[in-house]
Design a protein around this motif. Sequence first.
Motif, PDB file in Angstrom:
ATOM      1  N   TRP A 147     -26.464  -6.251 -36.513  1.00 15.43           N
ATOM      2  CA  TRP A 147     -26.828  -6.677 -35.149  1.00 15.43           C
ATOM      3  C   TRP A 147     -28.334  -6.921 -34.976  1.00 15.43           C
ATOM      4  O   TRP A 147     -28.731  -7.851 -34.286  1.00 15.43           O
ATOM      5  N   LYS A 148     -29.161  -6.125 -35.656  1.00 16.42           N
ATOM      6  CA  LYS A 148     -30.618  -6.300 -35.461  1.00 16.42           C
ATOM      7  C   LYS A 148     -31.077  -7.642 -36.016  1.00 16.42           C
ATOM      8  O   LYS A 148     -31.781  -8.394 -35.353  1.00 16.42           O
ATOM      9  N   ASN A 149     -30.644  -7.917 -37.259  1.00 19.46           N
ATOM     10  CA  ASN A 149     -31.024  -9.194 -37.877  1.00 19.46           C
ATOM     11  C   ASN A 149     -30.368 -10.384 -37.181  1.00 19.46           C
ATOM     12  O   ASN A 149     -30.787 -11.519 -37.368  1.00 19.46           O
ATOM     13  N   GLN A 150     -29.336 -10.100 -36.404  1.00 17.34           N
ATOM     14  CA  GLN A 150     -28.700 -11.182 -35.634  1.00 17.34           C
ATOM     15  C   GLN A 150     -29.397 -11.374 -34.290  1.00 17.34           C
ATOM     16  O   GLN A 150     -28.972 -12.198 -33.471  1.00 17.34           O
ATOM     17  N   GLY A 151     -30.459 -10.562 -34.044  1.00 18.69           N
ATOM     18  CA  GLY A 151     -31.232 -10.713 -32.803  1.00 18.69           C
ATOM     19  C   GLY A 151     -30.545 -10.095 -31.596  1.00 18.69           C
ATOM     20  O   GLY A 151     -30.852 -10.452 -30.450  1.00 18.69           O
ATOM     21  N   MET A 152     -29.615  -9.160 -31.824  1.00 21.89           N
ATOM     22  CA  MET A 152     -28.883  -8.540 -30.716  1.00 21.89           C
ATOM     23  C   MET A 152     -29.483  -7.179 -30.381  1.00 21.89           C
ATOM     24  O   MET A 152     -30.119  -6.532 -31.220  1.00 21.89           O
ATOM     25  N   ASP A 153     -29.230  -6.735 -29.156  1.00 26.33           N
ATOM     26  CA  ASP A 153     -29.603  -5.390 -28.732  1.00 26.33           C
ATOM     27  C   ASP A 153     -28.302  -4.704 -28.313  1.00 26.33           C
ATOM     28  O   ASP A 153     -27.688  -5.098 -27.308  1.00 26.33           O
ATOM     29  N   LEU A 154     -27.899  -3.691 -29.050  1.00 22.61           N
ATOM     30  CA  LEU A 154     -26.586  -3.071 -28.771  1.00 22.61           C
ATOM     31  C   LEU A 154     -26.560  -2.354 -27.423  1.00 22.61           C
ATOM     32  O   LEU A 154     -25.473  -2.085 -26.896  1.00 22.61           O
ATOM     33  N   GLU A 155     -27.749  -2.049 -26.874  1.00 28.32           N
ATOM     34  CA  GLU A 155     -27.770  -1.415 -25.547  1.00 28.32           C
ATOM     35  C   GLU A 155     -27.133  -2.331 -24.499  1.00 28.32           C
ATOM     36  O   GLU A 155     -26.623  -1.872 -23.486  1.00 28.32           O
ATOM     37  N   GLU A 156     -27.166  -3.619 -24.765  1.00 29.50           N
ATOM     38  CA  GLU A 156     -26.545  -4.569 -23.832  1.00 29.50           C
ATOM     39  C   GLU A 156     -25.022  -4.542 -23.924  1.00 29.50           C
ATOM     40  O   GLU A 156     -24.337  -5.088 -23.076  1.00 29.50           O
ATOM     41  N   PHE A 157     -24.511  -3.960 -25.025  1.00 31.40           N
ATOM     42  CA  PHE A 157     -23.067  -3.996 -25.290  1.00 31.40           C
ATOM     43  C   PHE A 157     -22.557  -2.572 -25.556  1.00 31.40           C
ATOM     44  O   PHE A 157     -22.204  -2.222 -26.685  1.00 31.40           O
ATOM     45  N   PRO A 158     -22.566  -1.743 -24.508  1.00 29.92           N
ATOM     46  CA  PRO A 158     -22.297  -0.304 -24.708  1.00 29.92           C
ATOM     47  C   PRO A 158     -20.912  -0.015 -25.290  1.00 29.92           C
ATOM     48  O   PRO A 158     -20.761   0.968 -26.034  1.00 29.92           O
ATOM     49  N   HIS A 159     -19.923  -0.841 -24.971  1.00 30.66           N
ATOM     50  CA  HIS A 159     -18.584  -0.568 -25.514  1.00 30.66           C
ATOM     51  C   HIS A 159     -18.539  -0.881 -27.008  1.00 30.66           C
ATOM     52  O   HIS A 159     -17.871  -0.194 -27.778  1.00 30.66           O
ATOM     53  N   VAL A 160     -19.279  -1.915 -27.409  1.00 24.40           N
ATOM     54  CA  VAL A 160     -19.369  -2.229 -28.841  1.00 24.40           C
ATOM     55  C   VAL A 160     -20.097  -1.084 -29.551  1.00 24.40           C
ATOM     56  O   VAL A 160     -19.678  -0.621 -30.618  1.00 24.40           O
ATOM     57  N   LYS A 161     -21.152  -0.612 -28.936  1.00 24.64           N
ATOM     58  CA  LYS A 161     -21.945   0.465 -29.547  1.00 24.64           C
ATOM     59  C   LYS A 161     -21.075   1.720 -29.747  1.00 24.64           C
ATOM     60  O   LYS A 161     -21.103   2.343 -30.825  1.00 24.64           O
TER      61      LYS A 161
END
Length: 238
Positions: free
Chosen positions: A179-193
């Motif tokens: 996710w980091k290298n994909q430019g995502m922030d998992l905090e935006e996607f709490p259910h995924v996290k």
Amino acid sequence: MPVTQTAPIELHYWPTPNGWKISILLEELGVPYEVKYVNIGKGEQFRPEFLAIAPNNRMPAIVDPEGPGGAPISVFESGAILQYLGRKFGAFYPADERKRVEVDEWLMWQMGGFGPMLGQNHHFRIYAPEKIPYAMDRYLNETHRLYGVLNKRLGGRAYVAADEYTIADMAIIGWAQGWKNQGMDLEEFPHVKAWKARLEERPAVQRGLAVGREERERQASLADDKDAQKVLFGQRAR
Ligand SMILES: N[C@@H](CCC(=O)N[C@@H](CS)C(=O)NCC(=O)O)C(=O)O
């Protein structure tokens, strides 16, 4: 009756999100398997013996010496491998038709979207020699959209399909590692996290993600390895 596996399944593999799907499933199943490394940065996916079982020159592939009717069978394409092993061992791929349809939906969602699109995102962000804003934005946005779809799906659910842990989760989890290298922030996607953390607690997932880690660490990272980039990028019909 549970199916027993006597001869090890050959896993033709390199530690990447597509490879991990199968190492995770084999670890979950607890069946004997033998890893045959296909170092894709060195072009081993073009060896004739590999192409004979995987004509798309992509790993993973398997050879099951105890296939249908007791004869060997080879399978390429990670989704097809997951379905084959799930059917064979009657595990992580529910036989109930409604549940199976859900698993197939999310497996195909991964195979057609949350894999190819994240791969392109990664390519244009990390490997492309020139930064092309249009391409970078397009795949970044699509990745963000796909994480949003997954996040919505996982709201109020522990697993992505069929109310149980299945091959669909195994197909997706490897891709969510990056996710980091994909430019995502998992905090935006709490259910995924939360789902990712739940799966990563499983010892079989940990073992599956560790298969070949040392092999890979011995190699230069693809971002710095111009020879591997030559092998992997710009392929045309041979
Ligand atoms: N749709 C295929 C994709 C597999 C794939 O893209 N594998 C990559 C590594 S993740 C590969 O083997 N690449 C070798 C190459 O590009 O020549 C699957 O899911 O099995």
